[in-house]
Design a protein around this motif. Structure first.
Motif, mmCIF file in Angstrom:
data_model
loop_
_atom_site.group_PDB
_atom_site.id
_atom_site.type_symbol
_atom_site.label_atom_id
_atom_site.label_comp_id
_atom_site.label_asym_id
_atom_site.label_seq_id
_atom_site.Cartn_x
_atom_site.Cartn_y
_atom_site.Cartn_z
ATOM 1 N N PHE A 3 0.829 -1.208 0.000
ATOM 2 C CA PHE A 3 0.000 0.000 0.000
ATOM 3 C C PHE A 3 0.862 1.257 0.000
ATOM 4 C CE2 PHE A 3 -2.041 3.448 2.375
ATOM 5 C CZ PHE A 3 -3.163 3.658 1.587
ATOM 6 N N PHE A 4 1.857 1.307 0.902
ATOM 7 C CA PHE A 4 2.692 2.500 0.963
ATOM 8 C C PHE A 4 3.512 2.663 -0.313
ATOM 9 C CE2 PHE A 4 2.012 1.982 5.570
ATOM 10 C CZ PHE A 4 1.594 3.269 5.866
ATOM 11 N N LEU A 5 4.020 1.562 -0.852
ATOM 12 C CA LEU A 5 4.768 1.660 -2.099
ATOM 13 C C LEU A 5 3.867 2.134 -3.237
ATOM 14 C CD1 LEU A 5 7.487 1.248 -3.455
ATOM 15 C CD2 LEU A 5 6.853 -1.125 -3.889
ATOM 16 N N SER A 6 2.622 1.653 -3.269
ATOM 17 C CA SER A 6 1.675 2.108 -4.287
ATOM 18 C C SER A 6 1.344 3.585 -4.102
ATOM 19 C CB SER A 6 0.394 1.272 -4.225
ATOM 20 O OG SER A 6 0.664 -0.089 -4.474
ATOM 21 N N HIS A 7 1.204 4.010 -2.847
ATOM 22 C CA HIS A 7 0.903 5.425 -2.580
ATOM 23 C C HIS A 7 2.045 6.328 -3.042
ATOM 24 C CE1 HIS A 7 -0.291 9.087 -0.522
ATOM 25 N NE2 HIS A 7 0.866 9.083 0.119
ATOM 26 N N TRP A 8 3.265 5.968 -2.666
ATOM 27 C CA TRP A 8 4.411 6.793 -3.082
ATOM 28 C C TRP A 8 4.571 6.770 -4.605
ATOM 29 C CZ3 TRP A 8 7.578 3.896 1.124
ATOM 30 C CH2 TRP A 8 7.255 4.422 2.371
ATOM 31 N N GLY A 9 4.355 5.596 -5.203
ATOM 32 C CA GLY A 9 4.431 5.517 -6.659
ATOM 33 C C GLY A 9 3.353 6.344 -7.331
ATOM 34 N N ALA A 10 2.137 6.373 -6.737
ATOM 35 C CA ALA A 10 1.053 7.173 -7.298
ATOM 36 C C ALA A 10 1.360 8.659 -7.201
ATOM 37 C CB ALA A 10 -0.255 6.843 -6.574
ATOM 38 N N CYS A 11 1.955 9.083 -6.094
ATOM 39 C CA CYS A 11 2.314 10.505 -5.945
ATOM 40 C C CYS A 11 3.354 10.911 -6.993
ATOM 41 C CB CYS A 11 2.841 10.762 -4.536
ATOM 42 S SG CYS A 11 1.592 10.567 -3.231
ATOM 43 N N LEU A 12 4.364 10.070 -7.189
ATOM 44 C CA LEU A 12 5.383 10.385 -8.192
ATOM 45 C C LEU A 12 4.799 10.327 -9.599
ATOM 46 C CD1 LEU A 12 8.298 11.032 -8.853
ATOM 47 C CD2 LEU A 12 8.810 8.590 -8.767
ATOM 48 N N TRP A 13 3.933 9.358 -9.843
ATOM 49 C CA TRP A 13 3.291 9.258 -11.159
ATOM 50 C C TRP A 13 2.388 10.473 -11.429
ATOM 51 C CZ3 TRP A 13 3.842 7.171 -15.643
ATOM 52 C CH2 TRP A 13 2.772 7.016 -16.520
ATOM 53 N N GLY A 14 1.710 10.949 -10.401
ATOM 54 C CA GLY A 14 0.894 12.140 -10.562
ATOM 55 C C GLY A 14 1.732 13.377 -10.849
ATOM 56 N N TRP A 15 2.898 13.482 -10.193
ATOM 57 C CA TRP A 15 3.785 14.629 -10.460
ATOM 58 C C TRP A 15 4.324 14.568 -11.889
ATOM 59 C CZ3 TRP A 15 8.866 15.417 -11.864
ATOM 60 C CH2 TRP A 15 9.378 16.708 -11.675
ATOM 61 N N ALA A 69 -3.913 7.387 -10.623
ATOM 62 C CA ALA A 69 -2.478 7.170 -10.440
ATOM 63 C C ALA A 69 -2.213 6.009 -9.500
ATOM 64 C CB ALA A 69 -1.822 8.441 -9.905
ATOM 65 N N LEU A 70 -3.047 5.876 -8.459
ATOM 66 C CA LEU A 70 -2.878 4.766 -7.512
ATOM 67 C C LEU A 70 -3.158 3.432 -8.187
ATOM 68 C CD1 LEU A 70 -2.337 3.974 -4.552
ATOM 69 C CD2 LEU A 70 -4.796 4.187 -4.143
ATOM 70 N N GLN A 71 -4.172 3.394 -9.041
ATOM 71 C CA GLN A 71 -4.472 2.161 -9.773
ATOM 72 C C GLN A 71 -3.325 1.787 -10.709
ATOM 73 O OE1 GLN A 71 -7.973 2.402 -12.205
ATOM 74 N NE2 GLN A 71 -7.883 0.248 -12.832
ATOM 75 N N PHE A 72 -2.733 2.775 -11.365
ATOM 76 C CA PHE A 72 -1.624 2.498 -12.276
ATOM 77 C C PHE A 72 -0.401 1.999 -11.506
ATOM 78 C CE2 PHE A 72 2.195 3.906 -14.565
ATOM 79 C CZ PHE A 72 2.003 3.267 -15.776
ATOM 80 N N ALA A 73 -0.082 2.656 -10.389
ATOM 81 C CA ALA A 73 1.078 2.234 -9.594
ATOM 82 C C ALA A 73 0.871 0.842 -9.010
ATOM 83 C CB ALA A 73 1.343 3.249 -8.487
ATOM 84 N N ALA A 74 -0.345 0.560 -8.513
ATOM 85 C CA ALA A 74 -0.620 -0.767 -7.955
ATOM 86 C C ALA A 74 -0.533 -1.845 -9.038
ATOM 87 C CB ALA A 74 -1.995 -0.781 -7.302
ATOM 88 N N ALA A 75 -0.953 -1.513 -10.260
ATOM 89 C CA ALA A 75 -0.864 -2.483 -11.351
ATOM 90 C C ALA A 75 0.586 -2.792 -11.691
ATOM 91 C CB ALA A 75 -1.598 -1.933 -12.583
ATOM 92 N N LEU A 76 1.461 -1.781 -11.640
ATOM 93 C CA LEU A 76 2.878 -2.027 -11.912
ATOM 94 C C LEU A 76 3.499 -2.918 -10.848
ATOM 95 C CD1 LEU A 76 4.161 1.497 -13.070
ATOM 96 C CD2 LEU A 76 3.593 -0.473 -14.498
ATOM 97 N N ILE A 77 3.122 -2.698 -9.594
ATOM 98 C CA ILE A 77 3.746 -3.426 -8.484
ATOM 99 C C ILE A 77 3.247 -4.863 -8.420
ATOM 100 C CG2 ILE A 77 3.974 -3.504 -5.968
ATOM 101 C CD1 ILE A 77 3.809 -0.445 -6.012
#
Length: 273
Positions: A3-15, A69-77
């Motif tokens: 969850f935390f990795l997906s959250h951080w990845g979503a924040c970076l993906w959004g930026w 962004a969270l869905q995209f990051a979670a899909a990558l992980i």
């Protein structure tokens, strides 16, 4: 962890998806949703603007953009289906790095889960072997059934306590040097022992250290008697955890003792031999 990795990845993906952060400009007005492909991008080709502009998400709220962004990051992980595809060079670099990172993170997490499950299985198998040996021993010697039940219950309660209170296992201390064992045991026991006025008043540190080393941890199951009236008292008990029921013999019921407290200390000052 995921969850935390997906959250951080979503924040970076959004930026990364903000055109002002990547292209250095606002890059014009947002696309009209009507001109976009249903469920797809608003631009043609494999190259385009950052994803928030390319998929028309500039028309939606910040929460909608974050969830995408969270869905995209979670899909990558997790290796799931991604709701969008990268087209900007920075987005492609981000996607490659996240895919490689997800392999290591997933391997570590899955490995830890399997290790915990294996340890639990080993403890369960060892306990079952011990119980089987106990049954064979008592059946061969025709131990009364009522006593067998009490023994089984005690062993099961000890096994449950060992699983719940793994932090109380002191077996690792056998691998320490003698002096380290002395220091650790003194630290663990001293706090409880000096609550008694007599031990607190002992001026000699060496004498108090010997008392701490002679003290032994004991675990009692629910319903086990600790001391009984008219029985010879040979040691004092310091209650560290749980509660102790004192059954009164005059018909007034009983009372409960909670830590910190002690019982049987009078036998230390009386010659019982």
């Amino acid at each position: 962890v995921f969850f935390f990795l997906s959250h951080w990845g979503a924040c970076l993906w959004g930026w990364i998806g903000d055109p002002e952060n990547i292209d250095g400009s606002a890059a014009g007005d947002p696309y009209m949703i009507e001109t976009c492909t249903m469920g797809g991008p608003c631009e043609h080709g494999i190259e385009g603007t950052p994803w928030r502009r390319r998929y028309g998400l500039d028309n939606y709220s910040g929460m909608t953009q974050y969830l995408a962004a969270l869905q995209f990051a979670a899909a990558l992980i997790t290796g799931g289906e991604a709701p969008m595809q990268p087209s900007h060079p920075v987005e492609r670099m981000y996607t490659v790095v996240m895919m490689i990172l997800s392999i290591f993170v997933s391997s570590i997490v899955v490995g830890e889960i399997l290790l915990i499950m294996n340890r639990q299985s080993e403890m369960t198998l060892a306990f079952e072997d011990q119980m089987q040996q106990c049954r064979e021993f008592m059946v061969a010697r025709e131990v009364p059934l009522s006593l067998q039940v009490r023994i089984y219950r005690y062993m099961e309660s000890q096994h449950r306590q060992l699983k719940r209170n793994a932090s109380d296992d002191r077996s690792f201390m056998d691998h320490l040097s003698v002096w380290l064992q002395v220091q650790l045991v003194e630290y663990l026991h001293r706090t409880h022992i000096i609550r008694h006025p007599f031990f607190k008043a002992i001026p000699c540190e060496e004498a108090l250290r010997r008392i701490c080393l002679d003290a032994k941890p004991m675990i009692f199951a629910n319903g086990d008697p600790i001391v009984e009236e008219a029985h010879l008292a040979l040691c004092a008990h310091f209650l560290v955890r749980g509660k102790l029921r004192v059954q009164l013999t005059d018909g007034r019921g009983g009372l409960y003792l909670k830590p910190p407290c002690w019982i049987g200390d009078k036998c230390l000052f009386v010659d019982t031999l």
